[in-house]
Structure formats: C-alpha cells, structure tokens
Design a protein around this motif. Sequence first.
Motif, PDB file in Angstrom:
ATOM      1  N   TYR A  31       0.831  -1.206   0.000  1.00 11.42           N
ATOM      2  CA  TYR A  31       0.000   0.000   0.000  1.00 11.42           C
ATOM      3  C   TYR A  31       0.867   1.258   0.000  1.00 11.42           C
ATOM      4  CZ  TYR A  31      -4.011  -2.932   1.224  1.00 11.42           C
ATOM      5  OH  TYR A  31      -5.005  -3.876   1.219  1.00 11.42           O
ATOM      6  N   PRO A  32       0.390   2.302  -0.670  1.00 10.12           N
ATOM      7  CA  PRO A  32       1.082   3.593  -0.585  1.00 10.12           C
ATOM      8  C   PRO A  32       0.900   4.195   0.801  1.00 10.12           C
ATOM      9  CG  PRO A  32      -0.986   3.858  -1.760  1.00 10.12           C
ATOM     10  CD  PRO A  32      -0.827   2.373  -1.507  1.00 10.12           C
ATOM     11  N   ALA A  33       1.615   5.255   1.073  1.00 11.76           N
ATOM     12  CA  ALA A  33       1.582   5.860   2.408  1.00 11.76           C
ATOM     13  C   ALA A  33       0.181   6.297   2.810  1.00 11.76           C
ATOM     14  CB  ALA A  33       2.556   7.035   2.466  1.00 11.76           C
ATOM     15  N   ASP A  34      -0.608   6.798   1.856  1.00 19.12           N
ATOM     16  CA  ASP A  34      -1.953   7.288   2.184  1.00 19.12           C
ATOM     17  C   ASP A  34      -3.010   6.183   2.155  1.00 19.12           C
ATOM     18  OD1 ASP A  34      -2.266   6.794  -0.518  1.00 19.12           O
ATOM     19  OD2 ASP A  34      -2.715   8.873  -1.070  1.00 19.12           O
ATOM     20  N   LYS A  35      -2.598   4.936   1.854  1.00 27.79           N
ATOM     21  CA  LYS A  35      -3.470   3.756   1.819  1.00 27.79           C
ATOM     22  C   LYS A  35      -4.519   3.808   0.707  1.00 27.79           C
ATOM     23  CE  LYS A  35      -1.403   2.017   5.390  1.00 27.79           C
ATOM     24  NZ  LYS A  35      -0.451   0.895   5.236  1.00 27.79           N
ATOM     25  N   SER A  36      -4.403   4.771  -0.190  1.00 31.29           N
ATOM     26  CA  SER A  36      -5.353   4.854  -1.292  1.00 31.29           C
ATOM     27  C   SER A  36      -5.157   3.679  -2.247  1.00 31.29           C
ATOM     28  CB  SER A  36      -5.154   6.162  -2.063  1.00 31.29           C
ATOM     29  OG  SER A  36      -5.942   6.163  -3.248  1.00 31.29           O
TER      30      SER A  36
END
Length: 246
Positions: free
Chosen positions: A36-41
């Motif tokens: 996952y990316p840092a923003d969880k998008s």
Amino acid sequence: MTSASLSRCCTLGSLHEGEATGEIKDIGSISTYFAYPADKSTENAILILTDVLGHRFINVQLLADQFAAAGYFVVIPDLFAGDTVPLNRPEGFQIMDWVKNHLPVHTEPIIDAVLKEMRENLGCKRIGGIGYCYGGKYVCRYLKSGKFEAGFAAHPTMMEADELRGVERPFSIAAAVRDFVFTTEKRHESEAILDKLEIPYQINLFSDVEHGFSVRCDLSKPRQKYAKEQAFTQAVAWFDEYVKKY
C-alpha cells in the motif's frame, strides 16, 4: 512470436537482500501479495504479473514495495497455484514441460478474478499492468478497455505478434541488449508492429544486462544495478502519465 519461449535464462539470477513490508492475503483461493502507498489509497493501482519465480520471491516483493512508495497500490497474485520455479533451477528441470500447465487457459482465470476483485471490492479506479518475463505476455493480452489503462513489460517472453497487434492501451517495454528470448530481431519486429498502432509506446534498451535484469540482476555490478533502477523509473514515469492522469 515477437518474443521467444521460456528458456534457462528465465530462472537464473541473483537473490536481493531486504525485508518486504507488504502482506500476503488471499483473493478467493489465490494467494496474493499487497503493498500500500503511504496514504493507503487504492485508486491508482498496479497489478504485477511475475516471472516464473512467483509472488513470494523477495526480489519482486521489494519491487512492489518500491512502486507503493511511489504512490501506487500494488497487487501480486500467485499465477501458478504454488507451482513456481526455484531461482537457479535444479539440474534437469525442463521448463517447457512446466509451462504446459501454465498456459493462458490456466493463467487468465486467475488474472480475471484478481482484476474483478480490484475493481469491484478494493476500490481501484485505474490499473496499470506490469509483466516481468512470463508476465509480459499477459500484460500485452490485457491492454484493452476495461482491463489495464496502461502496461509495462520488462524482457517479455512468449509474446505473440497477434497479441501485440491487439494492444489498445499505452505500452512501455524495457529490453536487455543481451537477451536470447526478446532478441534484437524480435525487438525490432515488436517496434514495427507497435509503430502501426495508434497508441503511445516506448521501448528502452539497456546495455550490459541480460534477460531478467529488472528483477534478478546482480546488484553488486554497478551497470546492472543502474539498468534495474532505470527500468523501475521508466515504469513509474509511464504510469504517472498514463494511469494517474487517465
């Protein structure tokens, strides 16, 4: 074919050091690595279709983590139902016998199920496809409306001319100068086919590397390390343009 069949070079290479930060969960009965990316998008996503070493191979998991750090939700399914090939395969292993159990009729139901889950339940609005070696053929086959918004393949294998002619979405390829599968002749054939299509395309050629370099190169060799890193950068730039902006 615009790239040859699997061969010994498809299983050889170096093991990379590092600790994966993603997680393995199931999509139905399909074991899958998620990063996952840092923003969880999950809106901008990448589906990685691996080489024959599969989704548990640390090298490809580390690559997935890098793509996640670049802002993408990354999914790597097990394309082989656990029947992967070990790195630097054992003596006597016949890869063309192995591949008889991993043809499109076996592989595409897995890809279809994962794409369905990504779009319907995981919140993915735009998906780029990455194919390493074996997976490159399938990225090519899935560059169509409703499947991948854009694709990237590194040193693809078993890619058919008609599959390439059927590509409908932007396609980027990273190639090795010394490749007995995606040879100079087959690379030029691919260029000629892509040039007749009304899509953005790109083929980058890297010196001092062989088939499999983007996943399995020797990182102790500076030119190989550089080529691997630049192939990764190539993919990120391509998806930033044709997935995030889609």
